[in-house]
Design a protein around this motif. Structure first.
Motif, short mmCIF file in Angstrom:
data_model
loop_
_atom_site.label_atom_id
_atom_site.label_comp_id
_atom_site.label_asym_id
_atom_site.label_seq_id
_atom_site.Cartn_x
_atom_site.Cartn_y
_atom_site.Cartn_z
N GLN A 175 0.84 -1.20 0.00
CA GLN A 175 0.00 0.00 0.00
C GLN A 175 0.89 1.26 0.00
O GLN A 175 0.61 2.23 -0.70
CB GLN A 175 -0.86 -0.05 1.26
CG GLN A 175 -2.03 0.88 1.32
CD GLN A 175 -2.82 0.67 2.62
OE1 GLN A 175 -2.47 -0.18 3.45
NE2 GLN A 175 -3.85 1.43 2.81
N PHE B 245 2.35 1.77 -3.44
CA PHE B 245 1.33 2.32 -4.36
C PHE B 245 1.08 3.80 -4.06
O PHE B 245 0.96 4.62 -4.97
CB PHE B 245 0.00 1.56 -4.21
CG PHE B 245 0.04 0.14 -4.73
CD1 PHE B 245 0.84 -0.21 -5.82
CD2 PHE B 245 -0.73 -0.86 -4.15
CE1 PHE B 245 0.86 -1.52 -6.30
CE2 PHE B 245 -0.71 -2.16 -4.62
CZ PHE B 245 0.09 -2.50 -5.70
N CYS C 115 -6.64 -4.59 4.47
CA CYS C 115 -7.29 -4.35 3.17
C CYS C 115 -8.61 -3.59 3.28
O CYS C 115 -9.01 -2.92 2.32
CB CYS C 115 -7.53 -5.68 2.46
SG CYS C 115 -6.01 -6.59 2.14
S1 SF4 Z 1 -5.37 -4.48 -0.84
FE1 SF4 Z 1 -4.51 -5.21 1.10
S2 SF4 Z 1 -2.57 -6.20 0.55
FE2 SF4 Z 1 -3.18 -4.92 -1.18
S3 SF4 Z 1 -2.13 -2.98 -0.85
FE3 SF4 Z 1 -4.17 -2.80 0.06
S4 SF4 Z 1 -3.87 -3.38 2.19
FE4 SF4 Z 1 -2.07 -4.11 1.10
#
Ligand code: SF4
Length: 367
Positions: free
Chosen positions: A77, A80, A316
């Motif tokens: 995360q 990103f 998530c």
């Molecule tokens: S969806 Fe879950 S695993 Fe993927 S970046 Fe977001 S928090 Fe992390």
């Protein structure tokens, strides 16, 4: 026991601060005067808010900047979030969630407004008062602001060894706390964070009794301690569900599991936790942030995005990159996660939180 008559004496410092804080809060809200705001105090409060109603970008130094309240992002995360090519996903949500978020924001605004009223309303009974900061402009004019939110915001750059390679990694932390308190009995300063809980009175109390303050909130005040050099904090939780106005203990229409009073008293809707932030806690956090910042720099230099792990799927629920994360999951990573999920399903972990998180994550992943 009525909250107005909380016990005193023979307490640890943490217990005393918690007791003093809750006593002060109860005294204020029990008073009819808490229903009225003083015009001069309110004007000063809103004028301060107005002064800071602007966008102030971080310096363009290329460093990963962690918000104190965002120091618990999963590795993926964080990568990103710091990748200019990846935009956070903005999609419609269930409407009540929007209302709930706005309720949480409003409660924090009001708690700050209430706290700055407490010296006037409670006199010497206000042991915790909002600290003030002195600002001097370029002409030497001095003004004071309450030390919270944007007025208190600071960003500091750190260079800390990577926990595995030992190489120094640069990154920044920025913090804007819900408040800093002056504690009258000894003049100490305390970080203040206020959290609302929508899970209901019984669920909130049950969880707090079992686990204490949330780990991510402890991480937040640890980051704030690093920035502000204040090593004590109060993390306060308010349930947005309130007890029934009158006791529901004898009401047959309310099931046992829904009763909001017990032993003649309303169940607590306000809980406070004291945290003493040690050097070990600060070093552990800085070390982890150095590790995470290095992941971002590696990815910017053409390296891979970190793989998803079981632990990551705990975060998530509130992730703004969920769709992108799933769409870019590598085939190998997917195979590993599916194998882990099958093993969990066949073990005593089946149906437990970790298993549920992983299953939910995999549900959105193409076969
Ligand atoms: S969806 Fe879950 S695993 Fe993927 S970046 Fe977001 S928090 Fe992390």
């Amino acid at each position: 026991m009525s909250a107005l008559f909380r016990k005193v004496g023979g307490m640890s410092r943490g217990d005393r601060l918690v007791n003093d804080f809750l006593t002060q809060m109860d005294a204020y809200y029990a008073s009819p005067a808490s229903g009225f705001y003083d015009n001069a105090i309110s004007r000063r409060y809103y004028e301060q808010k107005l002064r800071h109603l602007k966008f102030t970008p971080y310096p363009n130094d290329g460093l990963v900047t962690f918000g104190a309240s965002g120091t618990n992002l999963c590795d993926r995360q964080l990568v990103f979030k710091n990748d200019k090519a990846t935009r956070p996903e903005k999609s419609d949500d269930i409407p009540f969630r929007g209302r709930q978020r706005r309720l949480g924001t409003a409660v924090v605004d009001y708690i700050q407004l209430d706290i700055v009223h407490m010296p006037k309303r409670l006199g010497k009974g206000a042991l915790f008062t909002m600290a003030e900061r002195k600002n001097t402009d370029m002409f030497g004019n001095v003004t004071f602001e309450w030390d919270f939110e944007e007025a208190a915001q600071e960003r500091k750059v750190f260079e800390y060894p990577h926990p595995e390679t030992g190489e120094l990694v640069q990154f920044a932390i920025t913090a804007k706390p819900d408040g800093k308190f002056d504690y009258a009995p000894d003049g100490s300063r305390i970080i203040f964070e206020y959290k609302t809980k929508a899970s209901g009175l019984r669920a909130m109390n049950g969880k707090l009794d079992y686990k204490g303050a949330q780990d991510d909130h402890v991480r937040q005040v640890t980051a704030e301690a690093i920035i502000f050099g204040i090593n004590e904090a109060l993390i306060v939780y308010e349930s947005t569900q309130k007890p029934a106005w009158f006791s529901d203990e004898e009401r047959t229409s309310v099931t046992k599991g829904q009763k909001t009073w017990a032993d003649g008293q309303p169940r607590p809707d306000l809980r406070a936790f004291y945290v003493e932030i040690t050097d070990d806690m600060k070093n552990a956090l800085l070390s982890d942030l150095a590790r995470q910042a290095a992941l971002v720099y590696e990815q910017r230099a053409g390296g891979a995005v970190p793989d998803v792990t079981i632990e990551m799927t705990d975060s998530c629920g509130f992730c703004a990159f969920s769709g992108h994360c799933k769409a870019t999951l590598t085939a190998e990573n997917k195979t590993v996660l599916k194998r882990q999920e099958s093993a969990m399903a066949a073990s005593s972990m089946a149906g437990k939180a970790e298993h549920r998180n992983l299953t939910t994550y995999l549900e959105g992943v193409s076969a």
